[in-house]
Design a protein around this motif. Structure first.
Motif, PDB file in Angstrom:
ATOM      1  N   MET A   1      18.951  -8.111  -9.158  1.00 56.35           N
ATOM      2  CA  MET A   1      19.400  -7.204 -10.207  1.00 56.35           C
ATOM      3  C   MET A   1      18.312  -7.065 -11.261  1.00 56.35           C
ATOM      4  N   THR A   2      18.065  -5.854 -11.681  1.00 53.62           N
ATOM      5  CA  THR A   2      17.195  -5.677 -12.835  1.00 53.62           C
ATOM      6  C   THR A   2      17.862  -4.680 -13.778  1.00 53.62           C
ATOM      7  N   ASN A   3      17.492  -4.778 -15.051  1.00 58.37           N
ATOM      8  CA  ASN A   3      17.996  -3.808 -16.016  1.00 58.37           C
ATOM      9  C   ASN A   3      17.171  -2.545 -15.920  1.00 58.37           C
ATOM     10  N   HIS A   4      17.859  -1.465 -15.876  1.00 54.74           N
ATOM     11  CA  HIS A   4      17.208  -0.186 -15.637  1.00 54.74           C
ATOM     12  C   HIS A   4      17.558   0.731 -16.808  1.00 54.74           C
ATOM     13  N   SER A   5      16.529   1.289 -17.423  1.00 54.19           N
ATOM     14  CA  SER A   5      16.787   2.225 -18.522  1.00 54.19           C
ATOM     15  C   SER A   5      17.035   3.610 -17.962  1.00 54.19           C
ATOM     16  N   LEU A   6      18.109   4.196 -18.378  1.00 57.07           N
ATOM     17  CA  LEU A   6      18.472   5.517 -17.877  1.00 57.07           C
ATOM     18  C   LEU A   6      18.695   6.449 -19.058  1.00 57.07           C
ATOM     19  N   LYS A   7      18.427   7.697 -18.794  1.00 53.69           N
ATOM     20  CA  LYS A   7      18.758   8.708 -19.781  1.00 53.69           C
ATOM     21  C   LYS A   7      19.753   9.627 -19.105  1.00 53.69           C
ATOM     22  N   CYS A   8      20.898   9.788 -19.712  1.00 58.65           N
ATOM     23  CA  CYS A   8      21.927  10.628 -19.095  1.00 58.65           C
ATOM     24  C   CYS A   8      21.403  12.057 -18.952  1.00 58.65           C
ATOM     25  N   PRO A   9      21.440  12.607 -17.717  1.00 55.76           N
ATOM     26  CA  PRO A   9      20.911  13.962 -17.519  1.00 55.76           C
ATOM     27  C   PRO A   9      21.756  15.031 -18.208  1.00 55.76           C
ATOM     28  N   VAL A  10      22.973  14.667 -18.603  1.00 54.06           N
ATOM     29  CA  VAL A  10      23.852  15.667 -19.216  1.00 54.06           C
ATOM     30  C   VAL A  10      23.742  15.630 -20.745  1.00 54.06           C
ATOM     31  N   CYS A  11      23.976  14.442 -21.344  1.00 55.39           N
ATOM     32  CA  CYS A  11      23.973  14.380 -22.818  1.00 55.39           C
ATOM     33  C   CYS A  11      22.667  13.815 -23.378  1.00 55.39           C
ATOM     34  N   GLN A  12      21.780  13.342 -22.479  1.00 52.45           N
ATOM     35  CA  GLN A  12      20.450  12.831 -22.876  1.00 52.45           C
ATOM     36  C   GLN A  12      20.490  11.498 -23.603  1.00 52.45           C
ATOM     37  N   GLU A  13      21.677  10.870 -23.717  1.00 51.97           N
ATOM     38  CA  GLU A  13      21.762   9.576 -24.401  1.00 51.97           C
ATOM     39  C   GLU A  13      21.157   8.480 -23.515  1.00 51.97           C
ATOM     40  N   PRO A  14      20.291   7.637 -24.071  1.00 44.09           N
ATOM     41  CA  PRO A  14      19.752   6.536 -23.273  1.00 44.09           C
ATOM     42  C   PRO A  14      20.793   5.432 -23.092  1.00 44.09           C
ATOM     43  N   THR A  15      20.739   4.773 -21.972  1.00 48.08           N
ATOM     44  CA  THR A  15      21.642   3.651 -21.735  1.00 48.08           C
ATOM     45  C   THR A  15      20.963   2.690 -20.759  1.00 48.08           C
ATOM     46  N   THR A  16      21.469   1.474 -20.660  1.00 45.41           N
ATOM     47  CA  THR A  16      20.882   0.483 -19.763  1.00 45.41           C
ATOM     48  C   THR A  16      21.928   0.062 -18.751  1.00 45.41           C
ATOM     49  N   LYS A  17      21.492  -0.037 -17.499  1.00 40.59           N
ATOM     50  CA  LYS A  17      22.443  -0.418 -16.450  1.00 40.59           C
ATOM     51  C   LYS A  17      21.777  -1.456 -15.556  1.00 40.59           C
ATOM     52  N   GLU A  18      22.548  -2.433 -15.131  1.00 39.45           N
ATOM     53  CA  GLU A  18      22.032  -3.403 -14.167  1.00 39.45           C
ATOM     54  C   GLU A  18      22.102  -2.769 -12.787  1.00 39.45           C
ATOM     55  N   VAL A  19      20.976  -2.805 -12.073  1.00 38.01           N
ATOM     56  CA  VAL A  19      20.972  -2.191 -10.751  1.00 38.01           C
ATOM     57  C   VAL A  19      20.440  -3.177  -9.712  1.00 38.01           C
ATOM     58  N   ILE A  20      20.892  -2.983  -8.480  1.00 37.88           N
ATOM     59  CA  ILE A  20      20.469  -3.812  -7.353  1.00 37.88           C
ATOM     60  C   ILE A  20      19.089  -3.341  -6.893  1.00 37.88           C
ATOM     61  N   THR A  21      18.147  -4.280  -6.779  1.00 32.64           N
ATOM     62  CA  THR A  21      16.810  -3.913  -6.314  1.00 32.64           C
ATOM     63  C   THR A  21      16.467  -4.578  -4.982  1.00 32.64           C
ATOM     64  N   TYR A  22      17.359  -5.437  -4.501  1.00 35.08           N
ATOM     65  CA  TYR A  22      17.114  -6.090  -3.210  1.00 35.08           C
ATOM     66  C   TYR A  22      18.435  -6.237  -2.460  1.00 35.08           C
ATOM     67  N   ILE A  23      18.447  -5.753  -1.233  1.00 33.68           N
ATOM     68  CA  ILE A  23      19.627  -5.923  -0.374  1.00 33.68           C
ATOM     69  C   ILE A  23      19.208  -6.659   0.882  1.00 33.68           C
ATOM     70  N   ASN A  24      19.866  -7.772   1.152  1.00 31.14           N
ATOM     71  CA  ASN A  24      19.704  -8.459   2.431  1.00 31.14           C
ATOM     72  C   ASN A  24      20.990  -8.233   3.220  1.00 31.14           C
ATOM     73  N   THR A  25      20.864  -7.583   4.373  1.00 32.69           N
ATOM     74  CA  THR A  25      22.070  -7.183   5.106  1.00 32.69           C
ATOM     75  C   THR A  25      22.863  -8.370   5.639  1.00 32.69           C
ATOM     76  N   GLN A  26      22.175  -9.523   5.837  1.00 33.15           N
ATOM     77  CA  GLN A  26      22.883 -10.692   6.375  1.00 33.15           C
ATOM     78  C   GLN A  26      23.647 -11.438   5.288  1.00 33.15           C
ATOM     79  N   THR A  27      23.016 -11.579   4.123  1.00 32.10           N
ATOM     80  CA  THR A  27      23.645 -12.376   3.072  1.00 32.10           C
ATOM     81  C   THR A  27      24.440 -11.520   2.079  1.00 32.10           C
ATOM     82  N   MET A  28      24.223 -10.206   2.104  1.00 29.63           N
ATOM     83  CA  MET A  28      24.908  -9.325   1.139  1.00 29.63           C
ATOM     84  C   MET A  28      25.528  -8.115   1.844  1.00 29.63           C
ATOM     85  N   PRO A  29      26.361  -8.362   2.881  1.00 27.68           N
ATOM     86  CA  PRO A  29      26.897  -7.210   3.629  1.00 27.68           C
ATOM     87  C   PRO A  29      27.732  -6.272   2.764  1.00 27.68           C
TER      88      PRO A  29
END
Ligand SMILES: [Zn+2]
Length: 211
Positions: A1-29
């Motif tokens: 997981m990493t924190n990802h800075s996003l800007k809403c494409p509709v209202c342009q407000e910045p926000t931060t969201k935790e996003v998955i950056t690594y998926i292991n299909t065996q351990t994280m089905p």
């Protein structure tokens, strides 16, 4: 997981969201399920409620199929980027006998996952099959302007999902095209080498057919 800075494409407000950056299909089905359901990169703006899919640079690791896929999230490929993502894999991984793939966005990643679940042809062969299906499709709809098409599985049936300018629909996957497509990739220098990141897409298939 990493924190990802996003800007809403509709209202342009910045926000931060935790996003998955690594998926292991065996351990994280469960993450694979969420990815295929379009839930993993779902974003709902806390300010205006707009709903979007976010693009994130991440790595998908399928140890049983020796498959690694990097989502570039519409950025240029670089070795630094690849190494940063490879470092997310807990144990040092020898990728020399892996199929290493680059995709531009999450829909392309989802397609690669469906191709690996289908497990009947390689993604290289699938790209040739898609080109051949385009040909059949255009015969039926000569005016069609194809934006995108993706291999997918619906109710356990393999399909190709066509996105046109004004409509979208599923076309049956023609198993009869497999023999021809495999034959096109018969010469060994046309099979993608292992241990090297490659983008196997429509352009790749067009180039392979030219040879
Ligand atoms: Zn918003």
């Amino acid at each position: 997981m990493t924190n990802h800075s996003l800007k809403c494409p509709v209202c342009q407000e910045p926000t931060t969201k935790e996003v998955i950056t690594y998926i292991n299909t065996q351990t994280m089905p469960e993450l694979v399920e969420q990815l295929l359901d379009n839930q993993l990169y779902h974003f709902e703006c806390p300010h205006c409620g707009a709903v979007r899919q976010v693009e994130v640079q991440m790595i998908y690791h399928d140890p049983s199929n020796k498959l690694l896929i990097i989502n570039l999230a519409n950025q240029q490929y670089s070795e630094t980027l690849a190494n940063n993502l490879l470092n997310l894999i807990p144990d040092h991984l020898d990728v020399s006998d892996y199929n290493l793939r680059l995709v531009q966005n999450i829909p392309e990643l989802i397609e690669k996952v469906y191709i690996s679940h289908f497990n009947q042809v390689s993604d290289a062969t699938m790209e040739i099959i898609k080109l051949l299906t385009d040909g059949l499709f255009i015969k039926q709809k000569p005016d069609a302007d194809i934006n995108q098409r993706f291999f997918t599985i619906v109710n356990n049936q393999p399909k190709i999902y066509y996105i046109l300018e004004s409509e979208q629909f599923f076309v049956d996957y023609h198993e009869s095209l497999e023999v021809f497509a495999k034959d096109k990739l018969h010469s060994p220098n046309q099979s993608p080498p292992k241990g090297k990141f490659i983008q196997i897409d429509r352009d790749w298939a067009l180039h392979a057919l030219e040879k």
